[in-house]
Design an enzyme around this catalytic site. Sequence first.
Site, PDB file in Angstrom:
ATOM      1  N   LYS A  11      43.328 -57.577  -7.818  1.00 38.96           N
ATOM      2  CA  LYS A  11      44.189 -57.495  -9.005  1.00 38.96           C
ATOM      3  C   LYS A  11      45.458 -56.681  -8.723  1.00 38.96           C
ATOM      4  O   LYS A  11      45.552 -55.997  -7.690  1.00 38.96           O
ATOM      5  CB  LYS A  11      43.386 -56.883 -10.166  1.00 38.96           C
ATOM      6  CG  LYS A  11      42.206 -57.768 -10.625  1.00 38.96           C
ATOM      7  CD  LYS A  11      41.492 -57.138 -11.823  1.00 38.96           C
ATOM      8  CE  LYS A  11      40.339 -58.001 -12.309  1.00 38.96           C
ATOM      9  NZ  LYS A  11      39.670 -57.410 -13.513  1.00 38.96           N
ATOM     10  N   TYR A  51      41.225 -66.259 -18.344  1.00 40.08           N
ATOM     11  CA  TYR A  51      40.358 -65.361 -19.105  1.00 40.08           C
ATOM     12  C   TYR A  51      40.084 -65.879 -20.527  1.00 40.08           C
ATOM     13  O   TYR A  51      39.747 -65.089 -21.414  1.00 40.08           O
ATOM     14  CB  TYR A  51      40.977 -63.959 -19.173  1.00 40.08           C
ATOM     15  CG  TYR A  51      40.748 -63.124 -17.920  1.00 40.08           C
ATOM     16  CD1 TYR A  51      39.462 -62.762 -17.532  1.00 40.08           C
ATOM     17  CD2 TYR A  51      41.808 -62.693 -17.136  1.00 40.08           C
ATOM     18  CE1 TYR A  51      39.241 -61.995 -16.392  1.00 40.08           C
ATOM     19  CE2 TYR A  51      41.601 -61.917 -15.987  1.00 40.08           C
ATOM     20  CZ  TYR A  51      40.306 -61.579 -15.633  1.00 40.08           C
ATOM     21  OH  TYR A  51      40.082 -60.811 -14.508  1.00 40.08           O
ATOM     22  N   ASN A 114      40.724 -52.479 -12.855  1.00 38.04           N
ATOM     23  CA  ASN A 114      39.523 -52.277 -12.034  1.00 38.04           C
ATOM     24  C   ASN A 114      39.526 -53.033 -10.703  1.00 38.04           C
ATOM     25  O   ASN A 114      38.474 -53.407 -10.200  1.00 38.04           O
ATOM     26  CB  ASN A 114      38.263 -52.544 -12.860  1.00 38.04           C
ATOM     27  CG  ASN A 114      38.191 -53.967 -13.367  1.00 38.04           C
ATOM     28  OD1 ASN A 114      39.079 -54.758 -13.107  1.00 38.04           O
ATOM     29  ND2 ASN A 114      37.133 -54.280 -14.077  1.00 38.04           N
ATOM     30  N   HIS A 117      38.327 -58.971  -9.231  1.00 35.82           N
ATOM     31  CA  HIS A 117      37.545 -59.907 -10.046  1.00 35.82           C
ATOM     32  C   HIS A 117      36.594 -60.658  -9.132  1.00 35.82           C
ATOM     33  O   HIS A 117      36.954 -60.976  -7.995  1.00 35.82           O
ATOM     34  CB  HIS A 117      38.454 -60.936 -10.733  1.00 35.82           C
ATOM     35  CG  HIS A 117      37.686 -62.099 -11.295  1.00 35.82           C
ATOM     36  ND1 HIS A 117      37.085 -62.054 -12.537  1.00 35.82           N
ATOM     37  CD2 HIS A 117      37.357 -63.306 -10.754  1.00 35.82           C
ATOM     38  CE1 HIS A 117      36.436 -63.198 -12.732  1.00 35.82           C
ATOM     39  NE2 HIS A 117      36.590 -63.977 -11.670  1.00 35.82           N
ATOM     40  N   GLU A 128      36.229 -71.492 -11.548  1.00 33.70           N
ATOM     41  CA  GLU A 128      37.345 -70.584 -11.238  1.00 33.70           C
ATOM     42  C   GLU A 128      38.071 -71.006  -9.956  1.00 33.70           C
ATOM     43  O   GLU A 128      39.300 -70.917  -9.882  1.00 33.70           O
ATOM     44  CB  GLU A 128      36.817 -69.150 -11.129  1.00 33.70           C
ATOM     45  CG  GLU A 128      36.339 -68.620 -12.476  1.00 33.70           C
ATOM     46  CD  GLU A 128      35.796 -67.206 -12.425  1.00 33.70           C
ATOM     47  OE1 GLU A 128      35.644 -66.610 -13.502  1.00 33.70           O
ATOM     48  OE2 GLU A 128      35.524 -66.684 -11.311  1.00 33.70           O
TER      49      GLU A 128
HETATM   50  N1  UDP Z   1      37.987 -55.510 -19.444  1.00 28.45           N
HETATM   51  C1  UDP Z   1      38.778 -54.563 -20.054  1.00 28.45           C
HETATM   52  N2  UDP Z   1      38.209 -53.740 -20.992  1.00 28.45           N
HETATM   53  C2  UDP Z   1      36.893 -53.823 -21.319  1.00 28.45           C
HETATM   54  C3  UDP Z   1      36.097 -54.793 -20.682  1.00 28.45           C
HETATM   55  C4  UDP Z   1      36.679 -55.622 -19.751  1.00 28.45           C
HETATM   56  O1  UDP Z   1      39.961 -54.464 -19.770  1.00 28.45           O
HETATM   57  O2  UDP Z   1      36.435 -53.052 -22.188  1.00 28.45           O
HETATM   58  C5  UDP Z   1      38.611 -56.379 -18.446  1.00 28.45           C
HETATM   59  C6  UDP Z   1      38.324 -55.891 -17.017  1.00 28.45           C
HETATM   60  O3  UDP Z   1      39.488 -56.114 -16.242  1.00 28.45           O
HETATM   61  C7  UDP Z   1      37.213 -56.831 -16.591  1.00 28.45           C
HETATM   62  C8  UDP Z   1      37.609 -58.119 -17.299  1.00 28.45           C
HETATM   63  O4  UDP Z   1      38.102 -57.702 -18.551  1.00 28.45           O
HETATM   64  O5  UDP Z   1      37.158 -56.940 -15.180  1.00 28.45           O
HETATM   65  C9  UDP Z   1      36.512 -59.130 -17.489  1.00 28.45           C
HETATM   66  O6  UDP Z   1      35.424 -58.497 -18.117  1.00 28.45           O
HETATM   67  P1  UDP Z   1      33.937 -58.780 -17.648  1.00 28.45           P
HETATM   68  O7  UDP Z   1      33.030 -58.157 -18.647  1.00 28.45           O
HETATM   69  O8  UDP Z   1      33.787 -60.242 -17.373  1.00 28.45           O
HETATM   70  O9  UDP Z   1      33.792 -57.931 -16.287  1.00 28.45           O
HETATM   71  P2  UDP Z   1      33.764 -58.306 -14.734  1.00 28.45           P
HETATM   72  O10 UDP Z   1      33.040 -59.617 -14.604  1.00 28.45           O
HETATM   73  O11 UDP Z   1      35.187 -58.390 -14.273  1.00 28.45           O
HETATM   74  O12 UDP Z   1      33.033 -57.168 -14.084  1.00 28.45           O
END
Ligand code: UDP
Length: 143
Positions: A11, A51, A114, A117, A128
């Site tokens: 990212k 997303y 974070n 992805h 994806e």
């Molecule tokens: N995200 C965020 N705030 C939150 C939860 C998720 O900004 O409270 C963002 C974060 O970048 C995350 C993405 O949304 O990686 C997708 O969320 P998911 O729960 O699918 O997590 P991942 O699969 O990326 O671990």
Amino acid sequence: MAIERTFSIIKPDAVAKNVIGEIYSRFEKNDLKIVAAKMLHLTKEQAEGFYAEHSERGFFNDLVAFMISGPVIMQVLEGENAVLKHREIMGATNPKEAAAGTIRADFASSIDENAVHGSDAVETAQREIAYFFSDNEICARTR
Ligand code: UDP
């Protein structure tokens, strides 16, 4: 164990921190092969589409703004049990909860920014990968 493909994004925060190579090295040390890769600066439409499942969530607009804040590197990773293995290497969504030594524990600063992805299931990975790569952009690593 099955050979799988999964989809990965480094990212904008991690690209800005200049840790692309560090993250690639973790893929390679865990026997995940990069079979496709590209760098691009996502458009708002691309990020919103990618997303879409989160479009009703409170963090959606901030997530899209973050994902278009700078270039990303995306790749297709191939290997045994690739989807789960990649998720383990990444660590928990919230870096504060991510296990020591995972990518998010080492390079992510918050749940919003974070670092990486990774697809959460084989079916998600197929969707994806197809969102960003055509079949002829994915290379066989048979040598
Ligand atoms: N995200 C965020 N705030 C939150 C939860 C998720 O900004 O409270 C963002 C974060 O970048 C995350 C993405 O949304 O990686 C997708 O969320 P998911 O729960 O699918 O997590 P991942 O699969 O990326 O671990």
